[in-house]
Design a protein around this motif. Structure first.
Motif, mmCIF file in Angstrom:
data_model
loop_
_atom_site.group_PDB
_atom_site.id
_atom_site.type_symbol
_atom_site.label_atom_id
_atom_site.label_comp_id
_atom_site.label_asym_id
_atom_site.label_seq_id
_atom_site.Cartn_x
_atom_site.Cartn_y
_atom_site.Cartn_z
ATOM 1 N N ARG A 34 0.819 -1.257 0.125
ATOM 2 C CA ARG A 34 -0.105 0.046 -0.023
ATOM 3 C C ARG A 34 0.860 1.272 0.123
ATOM 4 N N ALA A 35 2.083 1.260 -0.349
ATOM 5 C CA ALA A 35 3.127 2.211 -0.172
ATOM 6 C C ALA A 35 3.125 2.928 -1.587
ATOM 7 N N GLY A 36 3.681 4.111 -1.656
ATOM 8 C CA GLY A 36 4.048 4.957 -2.907
ATOM 9 C C GLY A 36 5.436 4.516 -3.223
ATOM 10 N N TYR A 37 5.856 5.052 -4.314
ATOM 11 C CA TYR A 37 7.277 4.543 -4.502
ATOM 12 C C TYR A 37 8.424 5.254 -3.770
ATOM 13 N N VAL A 38 8.094 6.351 -2.908
ATOM 14 C CA VAL A 38 9.106 6.760 -1.951
ATOM 15 C C VAL A 38 9.236 5.770 -0.901
ATOM 16 N N ILE A 39 8.242 5.364 -0.475
ATOM 17 C CA ILE A 39 8.112 4.530 0.679
ATOM 18 C C ILE A 39 8.673 3.282 0.264
ATOM 19 N N ALA A 40 8.538 2.715 -0.888
ATOM 20 C CA ALA A 40 8.919 1.308 -1.474
ATOM 21 C C ALA A 40 10.393 1.521 -1.628
ATOM 22 N N PHE A 41 11.000 2.634 -2.127
ATOM 23 C CA PHE A 41 12.554 2.764 -2.290
ATOM 24 C C PHE A 41 13.194 3.033 -0.985
ATOM 25 N N ALA A 42 12.456 3.445 -0.032
ATOM 26 C CA ALA A 42 12.922 3.605 1.435
ATOM 27 C C ALA A 42 13.065 2.341 2.101
ATOM 28 N N VAL A 43 12.182 1.507 1.850
ATOM 29 C CA VAL A 43 12.182 0.073 2.296
ATOM 30 C C VAL A 43 13.250 -0.637 1.886
ATOM 31 N N LEU A 44 13.604 -0.498 0.381
ATOM 32 C CA LEU A 44 14.586 -1.289 -0.182
ATOM 33 C C LEU A 44 15.767 -0.739 0.390
ATOM 34 N N ALA A 45 16.125 0.420 0.641
ATOM 35 C CA ALA A 45 17.112 1.072 1.138
ATOM 36 C C ALA A 45 17.488 0.692 2.374
ATOM 37 N N ILE A 46 16.510 0.590 3.230
ATOM 38 C CA ILE A 46 16.667 -0.003 4.631
ATOM 39 C C ILE A 46 17.338 -1.338 4.597
#
Length: 177
Positions: A34-46
């Motif tokens: 349910r996340a946008g791209y910014v959150i998705a890339f943040a999760v990936l970065a984490i």
């Protein structure tokens, strides 16, 4: 020379790996669903950063001189006894960091990149395979490059890193009671 295998440790580490994989996958799937791209890339970065972070700990525990922690523990430095325990169990610490957390975050970051690529491909109406290859290549580059930098850092600052991890463990012990 015969090497003794601790099968209980192997079974324990396998079970921890399964549980960690399930938890990380659930977390990323829930957030990415349910996340946008910014959150998705943040999760990936984490996930990438976590893999690099545990690599630092594994290398530091392996190369840090045990004598430093013996001296600090004798002088009652907070976290020194925990650091000494980490050092004495370096084989298990590196196995946990690299083989459990490191490998699981690597796999999950690849899966996360694939999910992001699939969603981007669908929303932008572009070729999915090419986008997936590009994104997983970038993730691999950041992971490998980050770990290369991290290894040098861990070698040069091993005692400080292990002591900080020891202090963190000490803090958790005090919070736990």
């Amino acid at each position: 020379m015969k090497i003794k295998t601790n099968y209980r440790w192997v079974i324990k580490i396998v079970l921890i790996s399964v549980v960690a994989s399930i938890l990380f996958t659930l977390l990323s799937t829930e957030v990415l669903g349910r996340a946008g791209y910014v959150i998705a890339f943040a999760v990936l970065a984490i996930f990438i950063a976590l893999g690099i972070f545990v690599d630092i700990i594994a290398i530091a525990v392996t190369v840090a001189p045990e004598a430093s922690f013996n001296s600090m523990a004798a002088h009652k430095v907070r976290g020194a006894s925990e650091s000494l325990r980490l050092k004495k169990n370096a084989d298990r610490v590196t196995s946990f960091c690299n083989d459990v957390i490191g490998d699981v975050t690597g796999i999950i970051s690849g899966a996360t990149a694939a999910l992001i690529a699939a969603r981007l491909s669908e929303n932008l109406n572009i070729e999915g395979l090419l986008l997936s290859l590009l994104l997983t290549g970038i993730v691999t580059g950041f992971s490998v490059g980050g770990k290369a930098i991290a290894k040098s850092f861990a070698f040069n600052h091993s005692t400080v890193i292990v002591l900080r991890v020891g202090k963190l463990i000490n803090l958790f012990k005090k919070m736990k009671g």
